[in-house]
Design a protein around this motif. Structure first.
Motif, PDB file in Angstrom:
ATOM      1  N   LEU A  69      12.700   6.719  -2.433  1.00 59.88           N
ATOM      2  CA  LEU A  69      12.482   7.118  -1.035  1.00 59.88           C
ATOM      3  C   LEU A  69      12.875   6.015  -0.061  1.00 59.88           C
ATOM      4  N   HIS A  70      13.110   4.828  -0.595  1.00 66.64           N
ATOM      5  CA  HIS A  70      13.479   3.686   0.268  1.00 66.64           C
ATOM      6  C   HIS A  70      14.909   3.289  -0.079  1.00 66.64           C
ATOM      7  N   LYS A  71      15.825   3.813   0.695  1.00 71.07           N
ATOM      8  CA  LYS A  71      17.235   3.607   0.361  1.00 71.07           C
ATOM      9  C   LYS A  71      17.633   2.135   0.410  1.00 71.07           C
ATOM     10  N   GLU A  72      16.859   1.342   1.140  1.00 73.05           N
ATOM     11  CA  GLU A  72      17.187  -0.084   1.253  1.00 73.05           C
ATOM     12  C   GLU A  72      16.851  -0.855  -0.020  1.00 73.05           C
ATOM     13  N   LEU A  73      16.103  -0.225  -0.932  1.00 78.21           N
ATOM     14  CA  LEU A  73      15.718  -0.933  -2.154  1.00 78.21           C
ATOM     15  C   LEU A  73      16.773  -0.747  -3.239  1.00 78.21           C
ATOM     16  N   GLN A  74      17.230  -1.846  -3.810  1.00 80.51           N
ATOM     17  CA  GLN A  74      18.143  -1.758  -4.956  1.00 80.51           C
ATOM     18  C   GLN A  74      17.345  -2.086  -6.210  1.00 80.51           C
ATOM     19  N   MET A 107       0.839  -1.187   0.000  1.00 85.48           N
ATOM     20  CA  MET A 107       0.000   0.000   0.000  1.00 85.48           C
ATOM     21  C   MET A 107       0.881   1.246   0.000  1.00 85.48           C
ATOM     22  N   ILE A 108       0.633   2.164  -0.934  1.00 83.08           N
ATOM     23  CA  ILE A 108       1.386   3.407  -0.932  1.00 83.08           C
ATOM     24  C   ILE A 108       0.765   4.348   0.086  1.00 83.08           C
ATOM     25  N   GLU A 116      14.763 -10.821  -2.977  1.00 84.91           N
ATOM     26  CA  GLU A 116      14.173 -10.155  -4.141  1.00 84.91           C
ATOM     27  C   GLU A 116      12.703  -9.821  -3.904  1.00 84.91           C
ATOM     28  N   ILE A 117      12.310  -8.625  -4.336  1.00 88.09           N
ATOM     29  CA  ILE A 117      10.886  -8.251  -4.270  1.00 88.09           C
ATOM     30  C   ILE A 117      10.276  -8.361  -5.663  1.00 88.09           C
ATOM     31  N   LEU A 118      10.972  -7.850  -6.667  1.00 85.12           N
ATOM     32  CA  LEU A 118      10.536  -8.021  -8.063  1.00 85.12           C
ATOM     33  C   LEU A 118      11.635  -8.744  -8.819  1.00 85.12           C
ATOM     34  N   ARG A 150      15.325  -5.394  -5.128  1.00 83.33           N
ATOM     35  CA  ARG A 150      15.705  -6.299  -4.039  1.00 83.33           C
ATOM     36  C   ARG A 150      16.133  -5.516  -2.804  1.00 83.33           C
ATOM     37  N   THR A 151      16.088  -6.197  -1.675  1.00 74.58           N
ATOM     38  CA  THR A 151      16.680  -5.661  -0.447  1.00 74.58           C
ATOM     39  C   THR A 151      17.782  -6.643  -0.052  1.00 74.58           C
ATOM     40  N   ARG A 152      18.431  -6.344   1.043  1.00 75.00           N
ATOM     41  CA  ARG A 152      19.457  -7.297   1.522  1.00 75.00           C
ATOM     42  C   ARG A 152      18.851  -8.648   1.836  1.00 75.00           C
ATOM     43  N   GLY A 165      -2.954  -9.772  -7.702  1.00 74.52           N
ATOM     44  CA  GLY A 165      -2.082 -10.764  -7.080  1.00 74.52           C
ATOM     45  C   GLY A 165      -2.238 -10.728  -5.575  1.00 74.52           C
ATOM     46  N   PRO A 166      -1.823 -11.797  -4.903  1.00 77.84           N
ATOM     47  CA  PRO A 166      -2.001 -11.851  -3.451  1.00 77.84           C
ATOM     48  C   PRO A 166      -1.162 -10.807  -2.728  1.00 77.84           C
ATOM     49  N   SER A 167      -1.541 -10.523  -1.510  1.00 75.43           N
ATOM     50  CA  SER A 167      -0.843  -9.545  -0.686  1.00 75.43           C
ATOM     51  C   SER A 167       0.652  -9.871  -0.626  1.00 75.43           C
ATOM     52  N   GLY A 168       1.468  -8.838  -0.833  1.00 74.56           N
ATOM     53  CA  GLY A 168       2.912  -9.015  -0.716  1.00 74.56           C
ATOM     54  C   GLY A 168       3.594  -9.513  -1.975  1.00 74.56           C
ATOM     55  N   CYS A 169       2.859  -9.613  -3.089  1.00 76.59           N
ATOM     56  CA  CYS A 169       3.481 -10.173  -4.309  1.00 76.59           C
ATOM     57  C   CYS A 169       4.283  -9.115  -5.074  1.00 76.59           C
ATOM     58  N   GLY A 170       4.169  -7.836  -4.691  1.00 75.20           N
ATOM     59  CA  GLY A 170       5.016  -6.814  -5.318  1.00 75.20           C
ATOM     60  C   GLY A 170       4.286  -5.799  -6.194  1.00 75.20           C
ATOM     61  N   LYS A 171       2.969  -5.758  -6.121  1.00 71.80           N
ATOM     62  CA  LYS A 171       2.194  -4.839  -6.971  1.00 71.80           C
ATOM     63  C   LYS A 171       2.558  -3.375  -6.691  1.00 71.80           C
ATOM     64  N   THR A 172       2.546  -3.017  -5.408  1.00 69.84           N
ATOM     65  CA  THR A 172       2.851  -1.626  -5.044  1.00 69.84           C
ATOM     66  C   THR A 172       4.296  -1.281  -5.387  1.00 69.84           C
ATOM     67  N   THR A 173       5.186  -2.220  -5.178  1.00 69.70           N
ATOM     68  CA  THR A 173       6.597  -1.969  -5.496  1.00 69.70           C
ATOM     69  C   THR A 173       6.754  -1.726  -6.995  1.00 69.70           C
ATOM     70  N   LEU A 174       6.006  -2.478  -7.800  1.00 65.70           N
ATOM     71  CA  LEU A 174       6.068  -2.249  -9.248  1.00 65.70           C
ATOM     72  C   LEU A 174       5.536  -0.856  -9.580  1.00 65.70           C
ATOM     73  N   THR A 180      -5.638  -3.584  -7.680  1.00 63.79           N
ATOM     74  CA  THR A 180      -6.862  -3.868  -6.936  1.00 63.79           C
ATOM     75  C   THR A 180      -6.848  -5.303  -6.428  1.00 63.79           C
ATOM     76  N   HIS A 181      -7.543  -5.488  -5.305  1.00 64.58           N
ATOM     77  CA  HIS A 181      -7.745  -6.847  -4.795  1.00 64.58           C
ATOM     78  C   HIS A 181      -9.133  -7.343  -5.170  1.00 64.58           C
ATOM     79  N   VAL A 182      -9.911  -6.438  -5.757  1.00 65.19           N
ATOM     80  CA  VAL A 182     -11.316  -6.780  -6.000  1.00 65.19           C
ATOM     81  C   VAL A 182     -11.448  -7.337  -7.417  1.00 65.19           C
TER      82      VAL A 182
HETATM   83  N1  LIG Z   1      11.047  -0.825   1.595  1.00 62.52           N
HETATM   84  C1  LIG Z   1      10.958  -2.144   1.778  1.00 62.52           C
HETATM   85  N2  LIG Z   1      11.852  -2.798   2.516  1.00 62.52           N
HETATM   86  C2  LIG Z   1      11.787  -4.127   2.696  1.00 62.52           C
HETATM   87  N3  LIG Z   1      10.815  -4.897   2.176  1.00 62.52           N
HETATM   88  C3  LIG Z   1       9.881  -4.291   1.430  1.00 62.52           C
HETATM   89  C4  LIG Z   1       9.898  -2.893   1.194  1.00 62.52           C
HETATM   90  N4  LIG Z   1       8.842  -2.576   0.421  1.00 62.52           N
HETATM   91  C5  LIG Z   1       8.186  -3.729   0.193  1.00 62.52           C
HETATM   92  N5  LIG Z   1       8.804  -4.750   0.799  1.00 62.52           N
HETATM   93  C6  LIG Z   1       8.384  -6.167   0.766  1.00 62.52           C
HETATM   94  O1  LIG Z   1       8.186  -6.532  -0.588  1.00 62.52           O
HETATM   95  C7  LIG Z   1       7.070  -7.392  -0.725  1.00 62.52           C
HETATM   96  C8  LIG Z   1       6.101  -6.797  -1.727  1.00 62.52           C
HETATM   97  O2  LIG Z   1       5.490  -5.642  -1.148  1.00 62.52           O
HETATM   98  P1  LIG Z   1       4.384  -4.803  -1.930  1.00 62.52           P
HETATM   99  O3  LIG Z   1       3.891  -3.754  -1.007  1.00 62.52           O
HETATM  100  O4  LIG Z   1       4.939  -4.390  -3.231  1.00 62.52           O
HETATM  101  O5  LIG Z   1       3.277  -5.929  -2.169  1.00 62.52           O
HETATM  102  P2  LIG Z   1       1.778  -5.782  -2.639  1.00 62.52           P
HETATM  103  O6  LIG Z   1       1.543  -6.849  -3.636  1.00 62.52           O
HETATM  104  O7  LIG Z   1       1.494  -4.399  -3.067  1.00 62.52           O
HETATM  105  O8  LIG Z   1       1.000  -6.101  -1.297  1.00 62.52           O
HETATM  106  P3  LIG Z   1      -0.454  -5.606  -0.781  1.00 62.52           P
HETATM  107  O9  LIG Z   1      -1.438  -6.140  -1.776  1.00 62.52           O
HETATM  108  O10 LIG Z   1      -0.568  -6.245   0.563  1.00 62.52           O
HETATM  109  O11 LIG Z   1      -0.423  -4.101  -0.708  1.00 62.52           O
HETATM  110  C9  LIG Z   1       6.496  -7.584   0.657  1.00 62.52           C
HETATM  111  O12 LIG Z   1       6.997  -8.771   1.185  1.00 62.52           O
HETATM  112  C10 LIG Z   1       7.036  -6.395   1.426  1.00 62.52           C
HETATM  113  O13 LIG Z   1       7.173  -6.678   2.778  1.00 62.52           O
END
Ligand SMILES: Nc1ncnc2c1ncn2[C@@H]1O[C@H](COP(=O)(O)OP(=O)(O)OP(=O)(O)O)[C@@H](O)[C@H]1O
Length: 274
Positions: A80-85, A1-2, A42-44, A37-39, A61-70, A227-229
């Motif tokens: 804004l997230h320095k931990e993300l490469q 979630m953003i 991989e996220i995407l 990725r983080t340390r 896609g299910p929660s945590g699959c990376g939609k928001t990150t994409l 969307t989740h719907v």
């Molecule tokens: N800044 C970050 N640092 C570490 N892990 C992160 C960071 N941002 C996202 N993640 C991890 O990356 C994965 C994907 O997160 P993301 O928010 O992209 O998923 P999502 O599909 O949008 O989930 P949701 O539907 O629950 O919003 C999750 O496991 C999350 O914990």
């Protein structure tokens, strides 16, 4: 979630380009070999995706699959997230947003961001919509007034607020605030709307208003919607992208993806949801 305030306004000097016929055929966004990725891991993973113009592309896609990150990668909110490469390419109209530096504000201005909850600025309804225009250096009161009115009309809010334009934006209902945020974003003329579960905090009537708006807006904008719907995906999507653990598993026309899934994970998701 953003959870960032909607729509990133940045000063931009260049006027919007007209899109010619040939450009209309080419994808507005091309993602090539995108890895985030983080340390910890991989996220995407090697995301490859083409987003056509003037369509609604739904990320499912299910929660945590990376939609928001994409979504965040598309306008480099990942910065804004320095931990993300982040590596790979994200071409917006052929320009790799991951490589630009000086022009990042101009690139970002092409994309409006609508998040799960509305984040109106703590000022009046009028000034919320005028804000981005002022940042762009527009000083003409007439121009600003015209834009405020036309964008509030565009999101169907004008009649509801025309007699209270100087009231605080947070005096509006949540559904109205979300439409105000959409109007605020549209005022700065983006080409792409990134929408992260924009109706999840809304009641059914406000949800329907936003969905109908998206259907109208796609004539002029490309909309990428998380969307989740599932029913919302069915109602709105021209193209569905199904993600699972950082991968794109299936993508295509909603009739294929939602009615004739090929993979077991998608079949299970369509039955069980998350
Ligand atoms: N800044 C970050 N640092 C570490 N892990 C992160 C960071 N941002 C996202 N993640 C991890 O990356 C994965 C994907 O997160 P993301 O928010 O992209 O998923 P999502 O599909 O949008 O989930 P949701 O539907 O629950 O919003 C999750 O496991 C999350 O914990």
């Amino acid at each position: 979630m953003i959870t960032y305030p909607v729509f990133s306004y940045q000063k931009a000097k260049k006027p919007q380009r007209m899109v010619n016929h040939q450009e209309k055929q080419t994808p507005i966004i091309e993602v090539k070999g995108l890895n985030v990725r983080t340390r910890e891991g991989e996220i995407l993973k090697n995301i490859n995706l083409q987003i056509p113009r003037n369509k609604i592309v739904v990320l499912l896609g299910p929660s945590g699959c990376g939609k928001t990150t994409l979504l965040k990668s598309l306008n480099r909110l990942t910065d804004l997230h320095k931990e993300l490469q982040v590596s790979g390419e994200v071409l917006i109209d052929g320009v790799d947003i991951l490589k630009v530096s000086r022009d990042l504000p101009i690139m970002r201005q092409k994309m409006g961001l609508l998040s799960q909850r509305p984040f109106p600025l703590p000022v009046s309804i009028y000034r919320n919509v005028a804000y981005g225009l002022k940042l762009k250096g527009i000083r003409s009161k007439d121009l600003i007034a015209h834009s405020v009115e036309s964008n509030l009309k565009r999101v169907g809010l004008w009649d509801e607020v025309k007699n209270r334009l100087n009231s605080p934006a947070n005096s509006l209902s949540i559904g109205q605030q979300q439409r105000l945020c959409l109007a605020r974003g549209l005022a700065v003329k983006p080409a792409i709307i990134l929408a992260d579960e924009p109706t999840s905090a809304l009641d059914p009537i406000s949800t329907k208003i936003i969905e109908n708006l998206f259907k109208e807006l796609k004539e002029h904008y490309t909309i990428i919607l998380v969307t989740h719907v599932l029913r919302q995906a069915v109602r709105l999507a021209d193209h569905v992208v199904f993600m699972y653990y950082g991968d794109i598993i299936e993508q295509g026309h909603p009739d294929d993806i939602l009615k004739r899934p090929q993979t077991e994970v998608l079949k299970k998701y369509l039955v069980d949801g998350n």
